[in-house]
Design an enzyme around this catalytic site. Structure first.
Site, PDB file in Angstrom:
ATOM      1  N   LYS A 192      40.476  44.012  44.806  1.00 40.04           N
ATOM      2  CA  LYS A 192      39.916  45.346  44.608  1.00 40.04           C
ATOM      3  C   LYS A 192      40.313  46.324  45.713  1.00 40.04           C
ATOM      4  CE  LYS A 192      37.175  44.743  40.906  1.00 40.04           C
ATOM      5  NZ  LYS A 192      37.218  45.566  39.689  1.00 40.04           N
ATOM      6  N   SER A 209      29.562  44.955  40.761  1.00 47.22           N
ATOM      7  CA  SER A 209      28.888  43.673  40.964  1.00 47.22           C
ATOM      8  C   SER A 209      29.147  43.141  42.363  1.00 47.22           C
ATOM      9  CB  SER A 209      29.381  42.654  39.928  1.00 47.22           C
ATOM     10  OG  SER A 209      30.784  42.467  40.051  1.00 47.22           O
TER      11      SER A 209
END
Length: 330
Positions: free
Chosen positions: A59, A85
């Site tokens: 990410k 999340s």
């Protein structure tokens, strides 16, 4: 099916790579002769270790590219926010901290504590919400409006997709003989970017999506329709990074057009098996979403789909697992 014009192309991904490369790791490609002997059936597997990336997951690539592009296109940025999340939240917090920006991350109440600690470590505020996709979206929108922050989605954003596509650039430079890549998908930002880059560089390469039980992506791909129920929901899986059932609105047509219709599915026991193999035999700690990709490589279905694939890449997408609550101890 009408021709689809891709909103992100290989040049966008190469530009993203040049933009972020001095700030992120070029992660190694791991191999395991033991894995090949036990599960290869004549194939050789290559594992792209994004669990060793900055903030512990792939990410970081997309989040940093999005922040840098936001700086280029907007004169004043008060701050950024997202819902996550955990992994995208950590990555955005890290990227914002690097650029001196305020950041607020909305996370579900059941997010692993290890991920929340990491988000706050990078200087971001955390706002907890109910563990549903709808609550995440609504809370993020409220925080953005109240603070005049720019929202940076975890997947459904073209600059995010371009950043994640840099995984495939590196992968194919290091292992040009790859015939296929296995990549886990939540809303599909990484899978979209990997598919765009890999197919541009090697048109005959196959991209297989990996999902947890109940995501039902294969049914949607074969029908070429979004058949998921509304409102969006989480599926019941230990792989918290890929528990959102639906692909994003931007990522869906990319995956529909570029990924194989056959989707590799992993249940909780299989995910644990993949995680344990990586830990015990490859000496790397991976989280459930990466364990699902290892489980897909272990499965016999890949051989049944296409036994001509001899060099298969597997993206180990993250390593942010709570070591005090490993799933096989529950």
């Amino acid at each position: 099916m009408p021709a689809y014009t891709f909103p992100v192309n290989i040049d966008d991904i190469k530009d993203a790579h040049n933009r972020i490369r001095s700030h992120v790791y070029r992660t190694p490609v791991l191999t395991s002769s033991t894995f090949d002997q036990e599960y290869g059936a004549g194939r050789k597997f290559y594992f792209k270790a994004e669990n060793m990336q900055k903030t512990g997951s792939f990410k970081a690539r997309g989040a940093l590219n999005a922040i840098l592009m936001l700086e280029r296109t907007k004169e004043h940025i008060k701050g950024v926010t997202t819902h996550s999340s955990g992994n995208h939240g950590q990555a955005l917090a890290w990227a914002a901290n690097m650029k001196g920006l305020k950041c607020n991350v909305i996370t579900p109440k059941d997010t692993p504590e290890v991920k929340i600690r990491s988000i706050t470590h990078y200087g971001a505020d955390v706002t907890l919400c109910e563990p549903t996709p709808t609550s995440r979206e609504e809370t993020c929108k409220k925080v953005a409006e109240e603070n005049n922050y720019d929202s940076v989605p975890s997947s459904d954003h073209y600059h995010i997709i371009a950043g994640q596509g840099t995984i495939a650039l590196e992968f194919l430079e290091d292992v040009p003989q790859l015939n296929a890549i296995l990549v886990s998908a939540s809303k599909g930002g990484m899978a979209s970017g990997v598919a765009i880059a890999a197919k541009a560089l090697k048109p005959d390469i196959k991209i297989f999506i990996v999902e947890p039980d109940e995501k039902e992506l294969e049914k949607c791909l074969r029908a070429a329709m979004r058949l998921w129920p509304d409102p969006p929901r989480f599926v019941d899986t230990i792989a918290d990074g890929i528990r959102i059932q639906q692909l994003g609105n931007l990522t869906w047509p990319i995956i529909l057009n570029l990924a194989e219709k056959e989707v590799l599915t992993a249940n909780n026991d299989e995910i644990i098996k993949g995680m344990k193999f990586a830990c015990e035999r490859m000496k790397v700690l991976i989280e459930g979403a990466a364990g699902a990709a290892v489980a897909a490589a272990m499965s016999s279905r890949l051989q049944q789909i296409d036994d001509s694939l001899k060099h298969v890449g597997v993206v180990l997408c993250g390593g942010n697992v709570d070591i005090d609550n490993l799933p096989w101890y529950k």
